[in-house]
Design an enzyme around this catalytic site. Structure first.
Site, PDB file in Angstrom:
ATOM      1  N   ASP A  68       0.846  -1.198   0.000  1.00  0.00           N
ATOM      2  CA  ASP A  68       0.000   0.000   0.000  1.00  0.00           C
ATOM      3  C   ASP A  68       0.883   1.250   0.000  1.00  0.00           C
ATOM      4  OD1 ASP A  68      -2.332   1.711   0.587  1.00  0.00           O
ATOM      5  OD2 ASP A  68      -1.437   1.851   2.589  1.00  0.00           O
TER       6      ASP A  68
ATOM      7  N   ASP B 118      -0.346   5.121   0.729  1.00  0.00           N
ATOM      8  CA  ASP B 118      -0.627   6.164   1.714  1.00  0.00           C
ATOM      9  C   ASP B 118      -0.762   5.566   3.117  1.00  0.00           C
ATOM     10  OD1 ASP B 118      -1.143   8.650   2.749  1.00  0.00           O
ATOM     11  OD2 ASP B 118      -2.739   9.134   1.337  1.00  0.00           O
TER      12      ASP B 118
ATOM     13  N   ASP C  65      -1.615  -0.340   5.829  1.00  0.00           N
ATOM     14  CA  ASP C  65      -1.977   0.245   7.136  1.00  0.00           C
ATOM     15  C   ASP C  65      -3.465   0.153   7.437  1.00  0.00           C
ATOM     16  OD1 ASP C  65      -2.715   2.228   5.181  1.00  0.00           O
ATOM     17  OD2 ASP C  65      -2.929   3.622   6.860  1.00  0.00           O
TER      18      ASP C  65
END
Lengths: 264, 264
Positions: free
Chosen positions: A11, A13, A210
């Site tokens: 991922d 961001d 996240d």
């Protein structure tokens, strides 16, 4: 566990960067994985940028990355329309990056909103009423709705900001037409696109991200190993409390190299 | 029937004018009612203008009207907040006309979105992402939502255009906070405000409007006589098919004088 993994779906961001800031150790971790011959794909729910724009950002942040290693929801939306709706005409409520990805896949724009078969919605940070009204008219004229993702909020430079869900809500609420396809993680569309780039079966891949709801959930649905990093929206407590816990919880992406070095 | 009526509640858009165009005979009908000593209040779901702006428009169209004879959803929203939420701080997603009405009732604006007790939403034809984001932040900061009205569409100069429902949908869908109060017709808030201006009991008042769902419904709920005009969104067929039919169906507002002249 990590010695069975040949492909990493990472991922962006909250995992590689936060806003305009690189997360500590992320560039080194990516370089380390590459030095070990691992395949990498960066997988993001961002739909308002193109792979090229994203690649330029990552390069500026010091990462060694090629456009082909990036999969965005703009990319997968374009791919979906190309494959499943050949010849369709689109109207975009969103930014140039999405238009660039649609063009890259040969998906055509309608000349006027009323002529569109699909309204494609993504985050639009320079949205105006006129653009909202054109999108409204596309749907009133019969266009179906496809959204790059349905995130409600993203971390802006000065706090949480309204995301694609706002643009979707405006159109759905005023037309009573529901969204037909939502492309973003944790959808299988995103998992398939990432696995296609890696050219590996899911059992040899790991998702690192996240977000429990998008990254970890995508990996679990697709039968991949998952690692949650705590540099973004989730905490260790959230990981422990999750109905389906990630296989691993790391402080940051940098832990992937620490863990691999331990193995050797 | 009309000889028991001393007060007329007259809708504007679709009844008195359409866009920038006066509807044939509307000015004469209003002048006729006044010459017979009837009381009049113009009642509109428009929430993005002030009574003053509306009065200027009606005067320019050739109507003899005072600001005190106009009740808009911006007016009633301001009145509601002044009466029921004294001292509250507001943030406006909407235009200057609404801000003017809030100021006229002494309702204060918050210095920052996060400090607002109420987010007030109305149509915003020059909406930008920045303004949408400020509204989002007001609600995330704890503000409740009040909407001047919940219309999905209005007749724009070049076709139907997205109305307040779009602005509401953007905020509700991205925050998961529902609208607390919707002021517009057919609400009792609007009926009460109109009757207050007329100073008459409902049984001596008639509602004239082009919308079954807002004008006729408001009149029926409040126990007033109702007349549907066919110069706007409704047809005679719709009136006949309605679960609760209007007392009268007129081709236009001009019919009020024709009918009254018959009586004498």
């Amino acid at each position: 566990m990590l010695n069975t993994i040949d492909g990493y779906i990472i991922d962006l961001d909250g995992t590689v960067y936060k806003g305009k800031q690189l997360i500590d150790g992320a560039a080194e971790a990516v370089a380390f994985l590459k030095s070990r011959g691992k395949r990498i794909v960066f997988l993001s729910n961002r739909g308002n940028i193109s792979r090229r724009m994203c690649c330029e950002k990552l390069t500026a942040l010091g990462l060694d990355v090629a456009e082909e290693e990036i999969v965005l929801t703009s990319t997968v939306t374009a791919r979906y329309l190309q494959r499943h709706m050949p010849g369709c005409r689109t109207w975009v409520l969103g930014e140039q990056g999405l238009k660039d990805e649609l063009a890259a896949y040969g998906v055509k724009e309608a000349a006027r909103p009323e002529l569109a078969d699909w309204l494609v919605i993504t985050l639009h940070e320079t949205l105006t009423y006129k653009e909202l009204n054109d999108a409204f008219r596309a749907v009133r004229g019969g266009a179906k709705i496809i959204a790059t993702n349905a995130d409600k909020t993203f971390p802006g430079d000065d706090g949480d900001a309204i995301d694609v869900a706002g643009m979707i809500g405006a159109i759905v609420h005023s037309t009573d037409v529901q969204v037909e396809v939502t492309v973003g993680k944790p959808s299988s569309l995103m998992a398939e696109a990432a696995l296609d780039v890696l050219g590996l079966p899911p059992e040899r891949c790991m998702v690192i991200g996240d977000s429990l709801a998008s990254d970890i959930e995508l990996g679990q649905r697709a039968g991949m190993m998952t690692a949650l990093v705590l540099t973004g929206s989730a905490t260790r407590e959230m990981a422990v409390a999750a109905a389906k816990q990630p296989d691993l919880v790391w402080n940051s992406l940098a832990d992937v190299s620490t863990e691999m070095e331990k193995m050797v």
